[in-house]
Design a protein around this motif. Structure first.
Motif, PDB file in Angstrom:
ATOM      1  N   GLY A 107       1.971  -0.242   4.503  1.00 48.88           N
ATOM      2  CA  GLY A 107       2.148   1.193   3.611  1.00 48.88           C
ATOM      3  C   GLY A 107       3.540   1.749   4.168  1.00 48.88           C
ATOM      4  O   GLY A 107       4.484   0.972   4.242  1.00 48.88           O
TER       5      GLY A 107
ATOM      6  N   MET B 292       0.767  -1.196   0.225  1.00 49.92           N
ATOM      7  CA  MET B 292       0.035  -0.094  -0.054  1.00 49.92           C
ATOM      8  C   MET B 292       0.623   1.347  -0.286  1.00 49.92           C
ATOM      9  O   MET B 292       0.307   2.336   0.309  1.00 49.92           O
ATOM     10  CB  MET B 292      -1.028   0.045   1.344  1.00 49.92           C
ATOM     11  N   ASP B 293       2.036   0.948  -0.476  1.00 52.70           N
ATOM     12  CA  ASP B 293       2.991   2.381  -0.474  1.00 52.70           C
ATOM     13  C   ASP B 293       2.607   3.083  -1.755  1.00 52.70           C
ATOM     14  O   ASP B 293       1.928   2.878  -2.383  1.00 52.70           O
ATOM     15  CB  ASP B 293       4.420   1.942  -0.679  1.00 52.70           C
TER      16      ASP B 293
END
Length: 280
Positions: free
Chosen positions: A261, A230-231
């Protein structure tokens, strides 16, 4: 009721602070940098069994933007800290890694490059002779004052986010100095034109990681790239491009995409993997 709360809250905070002290094996020192003309703080983790009678591998780790020398260690009393020193203690005790020295320096928001002859702040970033500080002052200081390996095979470099760029840039620029390079959620852009305006000084050709990867002799170098699924899209694209480039050239490179993330929760969840890579 208010009086009870006034007592309970400070007591809770006191207990929290007491139980979230840093690893006793990590010491903070202050170096005066001639390259930057100012004092710079450094955290140095020494394994519990540290002895000057032997040489230890050394790992240099660089924080992300708005972080500091505490980011890889305890953070601010346990907040925003990866606690790699505590994890190293545990893995050494289990026999999963060999004892090593870990160095986590303050590098400001500099991206670790020589960007200005004078040290200045601009647009939320710090410009100055930061590469000179790291390679010509910090690394020699550690080698002279601590019982660490001075060979490439015993010297490793890594970082998170901005620090991931620092590690990749220095590691690829100086493959004679470091044998293992870790870019953890490294801030790299596939298209240099997409670099934010405030970082336009990063777009210089000699700061292009992809060009470095193409022209350098990386024989014997190992790289570890990772990021959360989710970066940022641009970061995922940049890391994927770099991995494919290095892999196509036969450079021993790993790319790991795991749940998470761009935050300390993700990096803390991966810290064992990082240490196993550097210390395997």
């Amino acid at each position: 009721m208010k009086k009870i709360l006034l007592f309970v809250v400070p007591a809770f905070l006191l207990l929290y602070l007491l139980f979230n002290q840093g690893d006793p094996n990590t010491k903070k020192v202050t170096l005066y940098s001639q390259a930057l003309e100012k004092n710079m703080k450094v955290n140095i983790y020494l394994p519990e069994e540290y002895s000057t009678d032997k040489k230890y591998p050394v790992l240099f780790l660089f924080h992300g933007k708005d972080g500091n020398e505490d980011s890889f260690m305890n953070g601010f009393y346990g907040f925003n800290g990866i606690k790699i020193d505590r994890t190293a203690d545990e893995l050494i005790q289990k026999g999963e890694i060999i004892p090593l020295v870990i160095v986590s320096p303050e590098i400001d928001n500099s991206y670790g490059i020589n960007s200005s002859a004078t040290t200045i702040s601009r647009d939320g970033y710090n410009l100055g002779m930061y590469e000179d500080y790291i390679l010509k002052e910090l690394v020699p200081y550690i080698q002279d004052h601590y019982s660490v390996e001075k060979t490439r095979d015993g010297s490793f470099i890594g970082g998170i986010s901005m620090g991931g760029f620092v590690a990749l840039n220095l590691g690829l620029s100086h493959p004679d100095v470091f044998s293992k390079i870790g870019g953890h959620s490294a801030a790299i852009w596939e298209n240099q034109n997409d670099i934010p305006k405030g970082l336009s000084w990063l777009a210089k050709s000699d700061m292009n990681l992809f060009e470095l990867a193409k022209k350098q002799d990386l024989t014997g170098i190992q790289l570890y790239l990772d990021h959360g699924d989710m970066d940022h899209d641009w970061l995922i694209q940049g890391n994927t491009y770099l991995y494919n480039l290095l892999d196509s050239q036969g450079v021993k490179t790993q790319l790991h995409v795991r749940n998470g993330g761009h935050d300390y929760s993700y990096w803390k969840s991966q810290v064992e993997n990082y240490l196993l890579f550097y210390n395997n």
